[in-house]
Structure formats: structure tokens, C-alpha cells
Scaffold this motif. Sequence first.
Motif, PDB file in Angstrom:
ATOM      1  N   GLU A 116       0.868  -1.172   0.000  1.00 19.65           N
ATOM      2  CA  GLU A 116       0.000   0.000   0.000  1.00 19.65           C
ATOM      3  C   GLU A 116       0.905   1.222   0.000  1.00 19.65           C
ATOM      4  N   ARG A 118       1.864   5.039   0.393  1.00 19.90           N
ATOM      5  CA  ARG A 118       1.422   6.274   1.073  1.00 19.90           C
ATOM      6  C   ARG A 118       1.588   7.472   0.145  1.00 19.90           C
ATOM      7  N   ALA A 123      -2.404  10.658  -4.776  1.00 20.48           N
ATOM      8  CA  ALA A 123      -2.681  10.612  -3.332  1.00 20.48           C
ATOM      9  C   ALA A 123      -3.662  11.711  -2.916  1.00 20.48           C
ATOM     10  N   ARG A 127      -7.729   8.260  -2.251  1.00 22.15           N
ATOM     11  CA  ARG A 127      -7.883   6.819  -2.489  1.00 22.15           C
ATOM     12  C   ARG A 127      -6.533   6.123  -2.343  1.00 22.15           C
ATOM     13  N   PRO A 128      -6.531   4.943  -1.733  1.00 26.12           N
ATOM     14  CA  PRO A 128      -5.255   4.229  -1.581  1.00 26.12           C
ATOM     15  C   PRO A 128      -4.782   3.658  -2.912  1.00 26.12           C
ATOM     16  N   ARG A 129      -3.509   3.409  -2.990  1.00 29.86           N
ATOM     17  CA  ARG A 129      -2.919   2.801  -4.197  1.00 29.86           C
ATOM     18  C   ARG A 129      -2.195   1.542  -3.741  1.00 29.86           C
TER      19      ARG A 129
END
Length: 184
Positions: A116, A118, A123, A127-129
Motif C-alpha cells: 500500500e 502512502r 494521493a 484513495r489508496p494505491r
Amino acid sequence: KRRDGVTPLYTHKTANQKIRRIVDVFRHAVSEELVPPSVLDALRSVKPVRRGKPGTRDCKKVEPVTRAQVDAVLPYLTKPLASVVELLWLTGARPSEILRLRPCDIDRSQLPWTAELREHKTAYTGRPRFLNFGPRARKILENVLLRPAETHLFTPAEGAADASLRRRASRKTPIWPSHQRRYE
């Protein structure tokens, strides 16, 4: 090219960026009371340049590289850089995402391994990547995961050291005795 043979200088996107920059300059001038606010209002009413507008050019669509192109480049790269390129191909990640990876960022508790991120390009959306590492990517990562958890997986120093070793191995002239002693 236009009918008159002149290639337009800007895409519609670049033209709009330049317009926004001019508006920003006048916004600052209004805040410093150097220009009346009516000038800024007039500039804000300028409509953005649309795609295909006469006087602008369209960008060529950037296509993804093919596997054949990747394979053609790999022999010329240092081992660390070749690993990065392979991971880029296998994960679809951006270069900055792979180069920022550390062993502590990769969750190896289940398959596929995941990371994941940060920090990433989008960013700001909140939404997370996630990056997923399949069998081939895991095989590449196993070689670099043995380092301390907080250090980066790929460093420029390792690439430079590998490049130096490759140059030394392909050397045509004999090594001087003083250099030989230093290498030993």
C-alpha cells in the motif's frame, strides 16, 4: 500542420496552462492594488481553448511499450535497473512508486504480496494505491528483500557499482598492478 504550412506551437492543454498563469499574475497584481479588479474579472471571462481549435495542435497518444521493446533494452541495463524495469512491466507501477519501495512496505503475509503506497501521484484524491506482486515479481523482489526494513530496495549506489563491475569485466587493456592490488 495547418493549411498555411505553419505548425502550431501549443496543444490546447499548454495554451490553457499559459492562460491560467497570466490570470494568476493579474490576481497577484490586483491583491497588490497595482491593477483594478475589473481587469481580473475580464481575464477570468476568457474561455478555455478546446481540443481541435484552429491554431493548436493535438498530442500524439502515448502507447505502452511492448514486451519486445523491454526485452531489447534489458541487456544494456545494470542488474538493479533491469530489476526495476521488470517490476514496472509486471506491476504497472510508476517509476517513483517502485523506487520508493522498502521491505517494510511489502505485505508478504498472503499471496499475492501487496504494497500500500502512502505517496503516489494521485494521493490527493484520498484513495489508496496498491501494488500486487505475482510469482515473477516476487522472484525479483526476493533478491533485494534481505536488506534492513527501512532502506530502499533499489539504490543508485548499487547500480553504479554494477556498472563499474561490467566495465571492468569488458576491459580490453590489462589492469595496472596497483589497481590489481587495490581490487584484491
